[in-house]
Motif scaffolding. Structure first.
Motif, PDB file in Angstrom:
ATOM      1  N   THR A  77       0.941  -0.856   0.287  1.00  0.00           N
ATOM      2  CA  THR A  77      -0.323   0.293  -0.115  1.00  0.00           C
ATOM      3  C   THR A  77       1.048   0.814  -0.110  1.00  0.00           C
ATOM      4  N   TRP A  78       0.305   2.306  -0.644  1.00  0.00           N
ATOM      5  CA  TRP A  78       1.112   3.489  -0.499  1.00  0.00           C
ATOM      6  C   TRP A  78       2.236   4.168   1.090  1.00  0.00           C
ATOM      7  N   THR A  79       0.489   3.209   1.587  1.00  0.00           N
ATOM      8  CA  THR A  79       1.345   3.962   2.982  1.00  0.00           C
ATOM      9  C   THR A  79       2.191   2.977   3.991  1.00  0.00           C
ATOM     10  N   ALA A 103       4.972   6.419   0.095  1.00  0.00           N
ATOM     11  CA  ALA A 103       4.395   7.871  -0.519  1.00  0.00           C
ATOM     12  C   ALA A 103       5.189   8.956  -0.034  1.00  0.00           C
ATOM     13  N   ALA A 257      -5.673   3.591  -6.710  1.00  0.00           N
ATOM     14  CA  ALA A 257      -3.851   3.506  -6.978  1.00  0.00           C
ATOM     15  C   ALA A 257      -3.475   4.676  -7.507  1.00  0.00           C
ATOM     16  N   GLN A 259      -5.215   7.606  -8.825  1.00  0.00           N
ATOM     17  CA  GLN A 259      -5.333   8.918  -8.318  1.00  0.00           C
ATOM     18  C   GLN A 259      -4.420   9.072  -7.643  1.00  0.00           C
ATOM     19  N   THR A 260      -4.116   8.005  -6.485  1.00  0.00           N
ATOM     20  CA  THR A 260      -3.686   8.996  -5.660  1.00  0.00           C
ATOM     21  C   THR A 260      -2.446   9.297  -5.954  1.00  0.00           C
ATOM     22  N   THR A 261      -1.001   9.129  -6.816  1.00  0.00           N
ATOM     23  CA  THR A 261      -0.429  10.295  -7.212  1.00  0.00           C
ATOM     24  C   THR A 261      -0.744  11.158  -7.753  1.00  0.00           C
ATOM     25  N   HIS A 265       0.430  15.287  -2.241  1.00  0.00           N
ATOM     26  CA  HIS A 265       1.097  14.921  -1.265  1.00  0.00           C
ATOM     27  C   HIS A 265       2.152  15.911   0.224  1.00  0.00           C
TER      28      HIS A 265
END
Length: 479
Positions: A77-79, A103, A257, A259-261, A265
């Protein structure tokens, strides 16, 4: 669209840039894909849509697409803590080592300072060595500082590959390039070198003249800067980006996933005035908002040794442009992408983008000038001691061993990977200070070797100011 050829030709005429390729995607269609100029100055081969360029940091949004593919497979996961997937990961602070996530690393908020590891790369150290020595680099505040870091970003990509039990290069092939038919794209420098239709790096000589002087192998920082591709291939990737992870009607990268990029941040450019807008960094993307509150995503790539690239997207308008050049950064691809989007929105450019971006890049260049001008030798310098006071072996836990030796009655120093070190001739400057020519992507002319004085004996240490940017540039004589 009708004005784009003129925009490109105008930039080439004003700068003498050898070559450029540009592609535009609109509503899932590649509406423009062209090359201009030559692959190498003095040779007839022309640039086309299939010409392979080194992408420099446009490698970063490509890499975050690949890592989004790994997130979509629920392998990470990103986290997730990077250390959960890459056991050797370590930074200087134990808390950061235990908690830094994908991230954090891919939005440049780990605390690593800009340039951490870059000077090791210039000397020829490989990815494993550089990532293994980042734990000596001083850190800024975790998660509340923004410092653009190639090797912090590389660690994020490498950890995703480790989680998949693959090399980074094979991972990118499997998750992205093969799925989109991007056959000219690779994260291996050897593939770029093998390409029959490739653009060579160029640096400006002045008076609109350019020369092909350098090569740049960015394998050690591949996720952050080592990709090569053509605009034909990158147009397919832009279709995927604008298509929210789908390509030709099929899902390729998980949409959530990906869209998170695309969301902020880290604050990369805090607003300088109450009415100004802040700028942000996503995961491999610069994120900003225009006068109509539309999100704009983009990234530049820059090799001082001779490549400049830019990509920009207006997802709400389903519009994207990529520009690749074979010349040292002067703001040219940024001027073309900004000028095109400006024209698309307002009918014609609202500013002279080339003059604007050239000014920005000139400021960047000037900020990187050496702090001491070693070309200006004192008119009455203090003499050096005998060569034997300086010769010998010096140790440094970050850069490795430094050997100062005598060659033909003059001093030189040798440093870098044991199998392929670089020898730097030393020229006396003043007293116990000598100068040498800095090398690589970050080279900026003459630098100083400052030997510590010793009463009547051998110098106990030497500090190389060029390599001392974060306090790691002092070498101590081996006992």
């Amino acid at each position: 669209m009708a004005k784009l050829d003129g925009l490109i030709r105008d930039a080439m005429e004003r700068t003498g840039l050898p070559g450029i390729a540009v592609a535009v995607v609109y509503r899932d269609e590649v509406v423009y894909s062209k090359g201009f100029g030559v692959r190498e100055v003095g040779k007839p081969e022309e640039i086309g849509p299939d010409t392979v360029f080194q992408l420099a940091s446009v490698s970063k949004p490509l890499a975050s697409t690949v890592v989004a593919g790994v997130v979509g497979r629920q392998v990470i996961t990103w986290t997730d803590g990077v250390i959960d997937h890459s056991k050797n990961f370590a930074l200087k602070d134990d808390y950061v080592t235990r908690n830094a996530s994908f991230a954090d690393l891919m939005s440049h908020r780990s605390g690593l300072k800009t340039g951490s590891g870059d000077l090791l790369e210039d000397l020829g150290f490989d990815r494993a060595y550089i990532l293994g020595h980042l734990n000596q680099e001083p850190l800024d505040t975790f998660r509340s500082s923004y410092n653009y870091s190639n090797f912090g970003y590389t660690e994020g990509g490498q950890a995703a590959a480790d989680a998949m039990k693959m090399t980074w290069e094979d991972l990118a092939d499997e998750i992205l390039f093969r799925k989109l038919g991007m056959s000219a794209s690779s994260y291996r420098h050897s593939d770029y070198e093998r390409a029959s239709d490739k653009a060579t790096l160029h640096v400006p000589l002045g008076n609109k003249e350019w020369a092909a002087k350098y090569r740049r192998n960015a394998d050690s920082e591949a996720p952050a800067g080592g990709a090569s591709s053509s605009v034909r291939d990158l147009a397919q990737w832009l279709r995927l980006q604008l298509g929210n992870g789908s390509y030709e009607g099929k899902p390729v990268i998980d949409s959530a996933a990906l869209q998170t990029t695309h969301v902020p941040h880290a604050v990369s450019g805090p607003a300088s005035a109450p009415a100004a807008r802040s700028r942000f960094y996503g995961l491999g993307w610069n994120v900003s908002y225009d006068d109509q509150a539309r999100v704009q995503l983009g990234h530049s790539g820059a090799f001082n040794l001779g490549a400049a690239t830019a990509v920009s997207m207006l997802p709400g308008e389903q519009l994207a442009i990529v520009a690749l050049t074979n010349g040292r950064p002067q703001g040219i691809p940024e001027a073309i992408t900004a000028g095109f989007l400006d024209t698309a929105q307002h009918g014609s450019p609202t500013v002279d983008w080339l003059a604007f971006t050239a000014g920005v890049f000139k400021q960047i260049d000037e900020s990187e000038n050496p702090r001491v001008d070693y070309t200006k030798v004192p008119s009455n310098p203090s003499p050096a001691r005998t060569n034997s006071a300086y010769t010998g072996t010096y140790d440094n836990s970050y850069f490795g061993q430094l050997v100062v030796l005598e060659q033909g009655g003059k001093l030189a120093m040798r440093m870098g990977p044991p199998g392929s070190p670089t020898t730097f001739p030393l020229t006396h400057f003043d007293g116990d200070t000598f100068s040498f020519e800095s090398i690589g992507e970050n080279g900026n002319g003459l630098a100083g070797a400052l030997f510590a004085g010793a009463s009547g004996g051998s110098s106990p240490s030497v500090t190389l100011d060029f390599y001392d940017r974060t306090g790691l540039g002092t070498f101590t004589r081996a006992s």
